[in-house]
Design a protein around this motif. Structure first.
Motif, PDB file in Angstrom:
ATOM      1  N   GLY A  89      -1.585   0.106  -0.369  1.00 51.55           N
ATOM      2  CA  GLY A  89      -1.235  -0.275   0.990  1.00 51.55           C
ATOM      3  C   GLY A  89      -1.725  -1.649   1.413  1.00 51.55           C
ATOM      4  N   ARG A  90      -2.412  -2.347   0.519  1.00 51.43           N
ATOM      5  CA  ARG A  90      -2.893  -3.704   0.823  1.00 51.43           C
ATOM      6  C   ARG A  90      -1.718  -4.585   1.252  1.00 51.43           C
ATOM      7  N   VAL A  91      -1.968  -5.474   2.218  1.00 56.79           N
ATOM      8  CA  VAL A  91      -0.940  -6.397   2.714  1.00 56.79           C
ATOM      9  C   VAL A  91      -1.468  -7.816   2.602  1.00 56.79           C
ATOM     10  N   ASP A  92      -0.658  -8.702   2.027  1.00 51.54           N
ATOM     11  CA  ASP A  92      -1.023 -10.107   1.893  1.00 51.54           C
ATOM     12  C   ASP A  92       0.088 -10.980   2.448  1.00 51.54           C
ATOM     13  N   ASP A  93      -0.275 -12.211   2.816  1.00 50.51           N
ATOM     14  CA  ASP A  93       0.707 -13.197   3.253  1.00 50.51           C
ATOM     15  C   ASP A  93       1.478 -13.722   2.044  1.00 50.51           C
ATOM     16  N   LEU A 121       8.260  -7.583   1.357  1.00 52.65           N
ATOM     17  CA  LEU A 121       8.266  -7.514  -0.096  1.00 52.65           C
ATOM     18  C   LEU A 121       7.296  -6.412  -0.494  1.00 52.65           C
ATOM     19  N   VAL A 122       7.617  -5.683  -1.529  1.00 53.62           N
ATOM     20  CA  VAL A 122       6.739  -4.616  -2.009  1.00 53.62           C
ATOM     21  C   VAL A 122       6.479  -4.824  -3.489  1.00 53.62           C
ATOM     22  N   GLY A 123       5.346  -4.356  -3.945  1.00 52.52           N
ATOM     23  CA  GLY A 123       4.975  -4.484  -5.349  1.00 52.52           C
ATOM     24  C   GLY A 123       3.646  -3.812  -5.583  1.00 52.52           C
ATOM     25  N   VAL A 124       3.005  -4.165  -6.678  1.00 55.79           N
ATOM     26  CA  VAL A 124       1.692  -3.630  -7.025  1.00 55.79           C
ATOM     27  C   VAL A 124       0.720  -4.805  -7.034  1.00 55.79           C
ATOM     28  N   CYS A 125      -0.340  -4.692  -6.230  1.00 57.07           N
ATOM     29  CA  CYS A 125      -1.306  -5.785  -6.083  1.00 57.07           C
ATOM     30  C   CYS A 125      -2.102  -5.979  -7.379  1.00 57.07           C
TER      31      CYS A 125
END
Length: 141
Positions: A89-93, A121-125
Motif C-alpha cells: 500500500g506504499r504510495v510514492d510520487d 500507477l500500480v506496481g510492486v515497490c
C-alpha cells in the motif's frame, strides 16, 4: 468561516501541515494523528479528520483517493501523479509529465467536458520486490 475567506491558523492545523509537509510517505489520517499527537497530546482523531477535510477542500493539501486503499494525504499540492504498491500500500510520487494532454486526448468522450483526471500507477515497490526475491530464494533452499 466562509469557503472563500481566510483560514484561521490554529495550533492543530499548523501541526498537521508541518507533519504532512515533512513526510513524503503520503500518510493516512490515522498515521498523521499519531505524528501530531507527539506535539499535541490532547488532539483528537476527530479534529485531525475534520482539519484534513477542510484543508483538502480549500486546496491547501491533496486528498488521495486511491483504489483499494485507505485515503491518504499529500502536503505537496503541485501537479504530480502517484504510484501505489499493490502488496503493502506504499504510495510514492511519480516525477515527470505525461507525453500527451489527457484532457485533449479524451475531449470527445461522450460529450463530457473534461475538467480533470486522476492517474494511479500500480506496481510492486522496491522493498516488497526485495522481500519477494528473499522469499523465493528461501523457498529454493
Amino acid at each position: 468561516m466562509s469557503q472563500t475567506g481566510a483560514l484561521r491558523q490554529t495550533q492543530q492545523r499548523v501541526a498537521l501541515l508541518d507533519e504532512l509537509r515533512r513526510t513524503k510517505s503520503h500518510p493516512t489520517a490515522d498515521e498523521l494523528y499519531q505524528l501530531v499527537k507527539r506535539r499535541l497530546p490532547r488532539i483528537s482523531l476527530a479534529t485531525v479528520y475534520r482539519n484534513l477535510e477542510l484543508l483538502s477542500r480549500r486546496g491547501i493539501i491533496r486528498k488521495l483517493d486511491l483504489a483499494g486503499a485507505q485515503r491518504r494525504f499529500d502536503g505537496d499540492n503541485t501537479s504530480h501523479h502517484h504510484v501505489r504498491c499493490i502488496r503493502c500500500g506504499r504510495v510514492d510520487d511519480v516525477a515527470g509529465e505525461l507525453p500527451i494532454s489527457v484532457e485533449q486526448a479524451f475531449s470527445d468522450t461522450h460529450g463530457y467536458q473534461i475538467t480533470g483526471y486522476r492517474l494511479e500507477l500500480v506496481g510492486v515497490c522496491p522493498q516488497c520486490q526485495s522481500e519477494q526475491d528473499h522469499d523465493a530464494h528461501r523457498d529454493q533452499t
